[in-house]
Design an enzyme around this catalytic site. Structure first.
Site, PDB file in Angstrom:
ATOM      1  N   LEU A 110      17.799  18.292   3.480  1.00  0.00           N
ATOM      2  CA  LEU A 110      18.132  17.645   2.212  1.00  0.00           C
ATOM      3  C   LEU A 110      17.784  16.156   2.268  1.00  0.00           C
ATOM      4  CD1 LEU A 110      19.790  17.841  -0.541  1.00  0.00           C
ATOM      5  CD2 LEU A 110      21.732  17.037   0.818  1.00  0.00           C
ATOM      6  N   HIS A 111      17.043  15.655   1.278  1.00  0.00           N
ATOM      7  CA  HIS A 111      16.757  14.219   1.270  1.00  0.00           C
ATOM      8  C   HIS A 111      16.712  13.679  -0.147  1.00  0.00           C
ATOM      9  CE1 HIS A 111      12.844  16.312   1.296  1.00  0.00           C
ATOM     10  NE2 HIS A 111      12.344  15.284   0.613  1.00  0.00           N
TER      11      HIS A 111
END
Length: 195
Positions: A110-111
DNA sequence: GTTCTAGAAC
DNA sequence: GTTCTAGAAC
């Protein structure tokens, strides 16, 4: 003798790719050279190929592969995302920043992108690059938090919408100008730089 | 995600 | 002839 050996070995057998490109962020978030700031829960790194004057990525230490793995238990984590983002905004008062996620991420973990609106960078090269930050392919932080609170997960978009968003005709993000092509857009973006 | 490059667009 | 885009990469 061939002109270019490419990815072939001396023997001519294709060389096997040892590390897939999609794990690149997992390596960057361990690299002190890339890290901008860090807390118990998250790390902020510089994007390796920035698409604007300022382009950071915020990632959790927790192994969450993408927005589609988020659930209600991650709301506190996202609130931490916002807290650190507010700090970064103060540290970069001279730039107009926005924070959000790609609807279809390519990299593991996740970013959240934190990117300045100038979009002036030699790494910004393709229509896909442009549209991934300036169309609904870019989902603002607030919208992710809202959807997570309301439904408990982040819905995937259809392949048709994915294709359509990334093929959107070029449109300046700061005025009504419609560039002919990418070089035209990049020249035009420079004209928005002088205050 | 980027790199490379064929062939479309100019 | 040169610029630019878009699809393959094992």
């Amino acid at each position: 003798m061939s002109k270019r050996l490419g990815k072939e070995t001396v023997s001519g057998t294709p060389a096997k790719q040892s590390k897939h490109w999609s794990i690149g962020l997992l390596e960057s978030m361990r690299d002190p050279e890339c890290i901008v700031k860090q807390t118990k829960k998250i790390v902020v790194i510089r994007d390796k190929y920035p698409k604007a004057k300022i382009h950071y990525l915020m990632l959790p230490h927790e192994n969450i592969s993408s927005i589609h793995k988020l659930n209600s238990t991650h709301i506190d984590l996202l609130k931490e995302f916002n807290k650190i983002y507010e700090e970064i905004k103060i540290e970069n008062e001279d730039h107009s920043l926005k924070a959000g996620f790609h609807a279809v991420p390519s990299m593991q973990r996740l970013h959240m992108h934190i990117i300045s609106k100038d979009m002036v960078s030699p790494c910004l090269k393709t229509k896909m690059h442009w549209n991934s930050f300036t169309t609904d392919f870019f989902i603002n932080y607030e919208d992710i938090l809202k959807e997570l609170k309301e439904t408990g997960s982040i819905k995937k978009i259809s392949p048709d919408l994915h294709k359509k968003l990334l093929a959107t005709p070029l449109q300046c993000n700061q005025c009504s100008f419609k560039p002919k092509n990418m070089p035209d857009l990049k020249d035009h973006l420079m004209s928005h730089m002088n205050v």
